[in-house]
Motif scaffolding. Structure first.
Motif, PDB file in Angstrom:
ATOM      1  N   ASP A  57      -0.129  52.576 -34.569  1.00 40.98           N
ATOM      2  CA  ASP A  57      -0.946  52.457 -33.576  1.00 40.98           C
ATOM      3  C   ASP A  57      -0.804  53.281 -32.497  1.00 40.98           C
ATOM      4  O   ASP A  57      -1.568  53.855 -32.048  1.00 40.98           O
ATOM      5  CB  ASP A  57      -1.078  50.875 -33.281  1.00 40.98           C
ATOM      6  CG  ASP A  57      -1.726  49.975 -34.302  1.00 40.98           C
ATOM      7  OD1 ASP A  57      -2.308  50.470 -35.343  1.00 40.98           O
ATOM      8  OD2 ASP A  57      -1.494  48.797 -34.200  1.00 40.98           O
ATOM      9  N   PHE A  58       0.667  53.571 -32.227  1.00 38.32           N
ATOM     10  CA  PHE A  58       1.051  54.034 -31.066  1.00 38.32           C
ATOM     11  C   PHE A  58       0.941  55.763 -31.404  1.00 38.32           C
ATOM     12  O   PHE A  58       0.268  56.529 -30.639  1.00 38.32           O
ATOM     13  CB  PHE A  58       2.724  54.050 -30.891  1.00 38.32           C
ATOM     14  CG  PHE A  58       3.159  54.771 -29.627  1.00 38.32           C
ATOM     15  CD1 PHE A  58       3.064  54.134 -28.369  1.00 38.32           C
ATOM     16  CD2 PHE A  58       3.840  55.867 -29.884  1.00 38.32           C
ATOM     17  CE1 PHE A  58       3.644  54.812 -27.272  1.00 38.32           C
ATOM     18  CE2 PHE A  58       3.943  56.543 -28.664  1.00 38.32           C
ATOM     19  CZ  PHE A  58       4.090  56.083 -27.372  1.00 38.32           C
ATOM     20  N   ILE A  59       0.873  55.921 -32.615  1.00 39.12           N
ATOM     21  CA  ILE A  59       0.928  57.332 -32.897  1.00 39.12           C
ATOM     22  C   ILE A  59      -0.684  57.893 -32.843  1.00 39.12           C
ATOM     23  O   ILE A  59      -0.956  59.027 -32.455  1.00 39.12           O
ATOM     24  CB  ILE A  59       1.286  57.669 -34.515  1.00 39.12           C
ATOM     25  CG1 ILE A  59       2.945  57.735 -34.205  1.00 39.12           C
ATOM     26  CG2 ILE A  59       0.855  59.021 -34.912  1.00 39.12           C
ATOM     27  CD1 ILE A  59       3.370  57.422 -35.909  1.00 39.12           C
ATOM     28  N   LEU A  60      -1.465  56.892 -33.301  1.00 42.93           N
ATOM     29  CA  LEU A  60      -2.844  56.946 -33.246  1.00 42.93           C
ATOM     30  C   LEU A  60      -3.288  57.058 -31.726  1.00 42.93           C
ATOM     31  O   LEU A  60      -4.098  58.153 -31.381  1.00 42.93           O
ATOM     32  CB  LEU A  60      -3.496  56.030 -33.876  1.00 42.93           C
ATOM     33  CG  LEU A  60      -3.834  55.975 -35.361  1.00 42.93           C
ATOM     34  CD1 LEU A  60      -4.718  54.951 -35.985  1.00 42.93           C
ATOM     35  CD2 LEU A  60      -4.169  57.342 -35.935  1.00 42.93           C
ATOM     36  N   GLU A  61      -3.047  56.243 -31.103  1.00 47.55           N
ATOM     37  CA  GLU A  61      -3.268  56.002 -29.622  1.00 47.55           C
ATOM     38  C   GLU A  61      -3.150  57.344 -28.850  1.00 47.55           C
ATOM     39  O   GLU A  61      -3.791  57.917 -27.977  1.00 47.55           O
ATOM     40  CB  GLU A  61      -2.653  55.067 -29.103  1.00 47.55           C
ATOM     41  CG  GLU A  61      -3.338  54.250 -27.580  1.00 47.55           C
ATOM     42  CD  GLU A  61      -2.681  53.021 -27.103  1.00 47.55           C
ATOM     43  OE1 GLU A  61      -2.368  53.101 -26.239  1.00 47.55           O
ATOM     44  OE2 GLU A  61      -2.610  52.124 -28.165  1.00 47.55           O
ATOM     45  N   ASN A  62      -1.842  57.764 -29.225  1.00 46.57           N
ATOM     46  CA  ASN A  62      -1.287  59.053 -28.328  1.00 46.57           C
ATOM     47  C   ASN A  62      -1.155  60.331 -29.114  1.00 46.57           C
ATOM     48  O   ASN A  62      -0.795  61.278 -28.596  1.00 46.57           O
ATOM     49  CB  ASN A  62       0.139  58.672 -27.855  1.00 46.57           C
ATOM     50  CG  ASN A  62       0.344  57.535 -26.977  1.00 46.57           C
ATOM     51  OD1 ASN A  62      -0.031  57.629 -25.822  1.00 46.57           O
ATOM     52  ND2 ASN A  62       0.816  56.366 -27.378  1.00 46.57           N
ATOM     53  N   LYS A  63      -2.210  60.354 -30.284  1.00 44.18           N
ATOM     54  CA  LYS A  63      -2.297  61.630 -31.092  1.00 44.18           C
ATOM     55  C   LYS A  63      -1.070  62.407 -31.188  1.00 44.18           C
ATOM     56  O   LYS A  63      -0.875  63.598 -30.775  1.00 44.18           O
ATOM     57  CB  LYS A  63      -3.104  62.400 -30.010  1.00 44.18           C
ATOM     58  CG  LYS A  63      -4.638  61.962 -29.888  1.00 44.18           C
ATOM     59  CD  LYS A  63      -5.692  62.775 -29.411  1.00 44.18           C
ATOM     60  CE  LYS A  63      -7.226  62.341 -29.440  1.00 44.18           C
ATOM     61  NZ  LYS A  63      -7.184  61.138 -28.681  1.00 44.18           N
ATOM     62  N   VAL A  64       0.161  61.614 -31.714  1.00 46.63           N
ATOM     63  CA  VAL A  64       1.164  62.183 -31.903  1.00 46.63           C
ATOM     64  C   VAL A  64       1.056  63.131 -33.077  1.00 46.63           C
ATOM     65  O   VAL A  64       0.768  62.884 -34.243  1.00 46.63           O
ATOM     66  CB  VAL A  64       2.359  61.042 -32.013  1.00 46.63           C
ATOM     67  CG1 VAL A  64       3.605  61.865 -32.528  1.00 46.63           C
ATOM     68  CG2 VAL A  64       2.672  60.389 -30.805  1.00 46.63           C
ATOM     69  N   ASP A  65       1.676  64.283 -32.967  1.00 43.48           N
ATOM     70  CA  ASP A  65       1.678  65.148 -34.417  1.00 43.48           C
ATOM     71  C   ASP A  65       2.892  65.036 -35.208  1.00 43.48           C
ATOM     72  O   ASP A  65       2.795  65.603 -36.416  1.00 43.48           O
ATOM     73  CB  ASP A  65       1.663  66.736 -33.573  1.00 43.48           C
ATOM     74  CG  ASP A  65       0.610  67.000 -32.676  1.00 43.48           C
ATOM     75  OD1 ASP A  65      -0.632  66.897 -33.399  1.00 43.48           O
ATOM     76  OD2 ASP A  65       0.734  67.105 -31.712  1.00 43.48           O
ATOM     77  N   LEU A  66       4.075  64.759 -34.593  1.00 37.87           N
ATOM     78  CA  LEU A  66       5.404  64.848 -35.301  1.00 37.87           C
ATOM     79  C   LEU A  66       6.351  63.590 -35.041  1.00 37.87           C
ATOM     80  O   LEU A  66       6.572  63.278 -33.818  1.00 37.87           O
ATOM     81  CB  LEU A  66       6.073  66.377 -34.926  1.00 37.87           C
ATOM     82  CG  LEU A  66       7.661  66.082 -35.625  1.00 37.87           C
ATOM     83  CD1 LEU A  66       7.475  66.455 -37.158  1.00 37.87           C
ATOM     84  CD2 LEU A  66       8.362  67.481 -34.895  1.00 37.87           C
ATOM     85  N   VAL A  67       6.926  62.813 -35.918  1.00 38.01           N
ATOM     86  CA  VAL A  67       7.918  61.842 -35.662  1.00 38.01           C
ATOM     87  C   VAL A  67       9.148  62.255 -36.159  1.00 38.01           C
ATOM     88  O   VAL A  67       9.513  62.852 -37.149  1.00 38.01           O
ATOM     89  CB  VAL A  67       7.460  60.586 -36.577  1.00 38.01           C
ATOM     90  CG1 VAL A  67       8.524  59.444 -36.200  1.00 38.01           C
ATOM     91  CG2 VAL A  67       5.744  60.032 -36.050  1.00 38.01           C
ATOM     92  N   VAL A  68      10.070  62.231 -35.380  1.00 38.29           N
ATOM     93  CA  VAL A  68      11.577  62.387 -35.525  1.00 38.29           C
ATOM     94  C   VAL A  68      12.322  60.997 -35.635  1.00 38.29           C
ATOM     95  O   VAL A  68      12.290  60.395 -34.455  1.00 38.29           O
ATOM     96  CB  VAL A  68      12.163  63.414 -34.533  1.00 38.29           C
ATOM     97  CG1 VAL A  68      13.554  63.844 -34.794  1.00 38.29           C
ATOM     98  CG2 VAL A  68      11.263  64.754 -34.490  1.00 38.29           C
ATOM     99  N   VAL A  69      12.927  60.898 -36.644  1.00 39.06           N
ATOM    100  CA  VAL A  69      13.534  59.609 -36.861  1.00 39.06           C
ATOM    101  C   VAL A  69      15.113  60.051 -36.497  1.00 39.06           C
ATOM    102  O   VAL A  69      15.639  60.434 -37.117  1.00 39.06           O
ATOM    103  CB  VAL A  69      13.288  58.765 -38.209  1.00 39.06           C
ATOM    104  CG1 VAL A  69      14.256  57.535 -38.258  1.00 39.06           C
ATOM    105  CG2 VAL A  69      11.900  58.752 -38.440  1.00 39.06           C
TER     106      VAL A  69
END
Ligand code: AMP
Ligand code: GLY
Length: 441
Positions: A57-69
């Motif tokens: 949900d956070f990714i959608l809301e903030n339009k994140v392009d890339l996640v680094v774990v």
């Protein structure tokens, strides 16, 4: 580009610090982050890294392009698989690939199959079998064995046992008392190796593997490598005692076979792979590296000394890994040394104090070639307080290791919080190893 980093320690602060230097990024977020990270990224402390749906949900809301774990747990739990369903780019191995860290049995079988040197071992599926195999292993290796729970056990799952009585107790705790729950359903019993432990971290896209510079951790809490294990009390890089010949051995026997293995088994590992190595008979004719463990992530505190020495744009390296274009990248490092001293709370790694105000950070910010990465801090109205066992990683960078060590300790002494604790001997073992090599020439 909008990037979300998952994690809250010194490793994640370092990754964000390095990503910030990229010419490609526009905005960095961190879940959950910490006090220091909040200066470099927008933190969302209300979400846990285990809450995949909320992260989505956070990714959608903030339009994140890339996640680094950052840490291993989300990778082992399949965050890449989960987010990939929604076409989100994630820098992490998949759940299956992360078995190289998440299952000791899987990792040992992989190493055995692909000729990667590792300690001789047996896998035990029941307590009865383990008791029987333990006797046989001790007959073969009277100097000792290491008992390892199969699954993740917060870094406590591997126990070095010098006597059979101790090993019997460990096996009972893991398999009968089930102290690690299902992580201890199976165990590995392996030969205890002797030598020098080092860390080698590499970036892998399934086709190409690029090793970063080597480093050494200091796992125990007290000087002289005494006392209980911690997450890591300090590190330095590079290691002056790794000869070209040893580097080649590591490459030919470990890195090459790893690559061969992930292709042959269709594992196609993609992400960071950490090789925990033991070098037996260092600088002798029969010098031999062995893999003790794989981790499916950057090491901590090793990352705090490696990334400041990396010349490349980290974001470019990450994107190339995800797009399987690592063959076009050449990694290069500054011809310098880095030393990280971890400042910890009193009591760590057992129960520790928190909520102590931290002083001196502003003064240290002015020092040249010193970087302070936050591991366990919180920020309240521009004041910093301790919030975890490992509090800060204080990194000094210099032309040589001696000066890097001096630089980090100079800064450490300027930072204060009640009952601060740190090891006074970070990198000392590196100097002793080098001296002993020269003595033998
Ligand atoms: P692991 O969880 O497999 O990395 O093991 C944790 C720590 O236990 C390592 O960092 C080593 O210090 C020690 N260790 C693991 N395996 C061995 C081994 N075969 N011989 C000696 N020490 C070991
Ligand atoms: N420093 C050891 C680790 O990251 O596992």
């Amino acid at each position: 580009m909008k990037i979300l980093v998952l994690g809250s320690g010194g490793r994640e602060h370092t990754i964000i610090w390095k990503l910030k230097q990229s010419s490609l990024h526009s905005k960095i977020y961190c879940i959950p982050g910490n006090g220091g990270i909040s200066e470099d990224a927008i933190c969302e402390p209300s979400i846990k890294i285990s809450e995949f749906e909320k992260i989505y949900d956070f990714i959608l809301e903030n339009k994140v392009d890339l996640v680094v774990v950052g840490p291993e747990q989300p990778s082992v739990d399949g965050i890449k698989d989960y987010l990939s369903k929604y076409n989100i780019a994630v820098f992490s191995p998949t759940k299956t690939q992360a078995l190289l860290e998440g299952s000791k049995v899987f990792a040992k079988k992989f190493m055995y199959k692909y000729g990667i040197p590792t300690a001789d071992f047996v896998v035990c599926n029941t307590y009865e079998e383990a008791k029987k195999m333990l006797k046989e292993m001790f007959k073969k290796y009277p100097e000792g064995v290491v008992v390892k729970a199969d699954g993740l056990a917060s870094g406590k799952g591997a126990v070095v046992c010098d006597t059979i009585e101790k090993a019997e107790g460990v096996i009972y705790d893991i398999m009968v008392k089930k102290i690690f729950a299902t992580a201890g359903e199976k165990i590995v019993i392996e030969k205890k190796l002797k030598g020098i432990e080092i860390s080698l971290i590499a970036c892998c896209d399934g086709e190409t593997i690029l090793p970063l510079t080597h480093s050494q951790d200091h796992k125990q809490i007290y000087d002289g490598d005494k006392g209980p294990n911690t997450g890591g009390m300090g590190a330095y890089s590079p290691l002056g005692f790794i000869s070209k010949k040893l580097e080649e051995k590591i490459y030919n026997q470990i890195i090459k076979n790893f690559l061969l293995g992930i292709k042959d088994s269709y594992l196609n590992y993609c992400g960071i792979i950490y090789f925990g190595l033991m070098i037996e008979n260092l600088a002798k004719e029969n010098e031999q590296p062995y893999v003790l463990e794989f981790n499916c992530r950057f090491g901590d505190p090793e990352t705090q000394v490696i990334l400041p020495l990396l010349k490349n744009d980290l974001l470019e390296v990450i994107i190339s890994t995800i797009e399987k274009k690592l063959k076009d990248i050449k990694l290069s490092f500054y011809n310098k040394s880095a030393c990280c001293v971890v400042m910890a709370s009193k009591g760590y790694p057992q129960e520790y104090e928190t909520n102590k105000e931290i002083f001196g950070l502003e003064e240290v910010k002015k020092l040249k070639d010193v970087i302070v990465f936050h591991a366990g801090t919180k920020k309240v109205k521009n004041r910093y307080f301790t919030s975890s066992g490992r509090v800060l990683g204080v990194v000094g960078i210099a032309e040589n290791l001696k000066e890097a060590v001096e630089r980090s300790y100079f800064a450490v002494e300027k930072i204060n919080f009640e009952n601060k604790y740190y090891r006074k001997d970070i990198a000392k073992k590196g100097f002793s190893i080098m001296e002993s090599i020269y003595d033998n020439i």
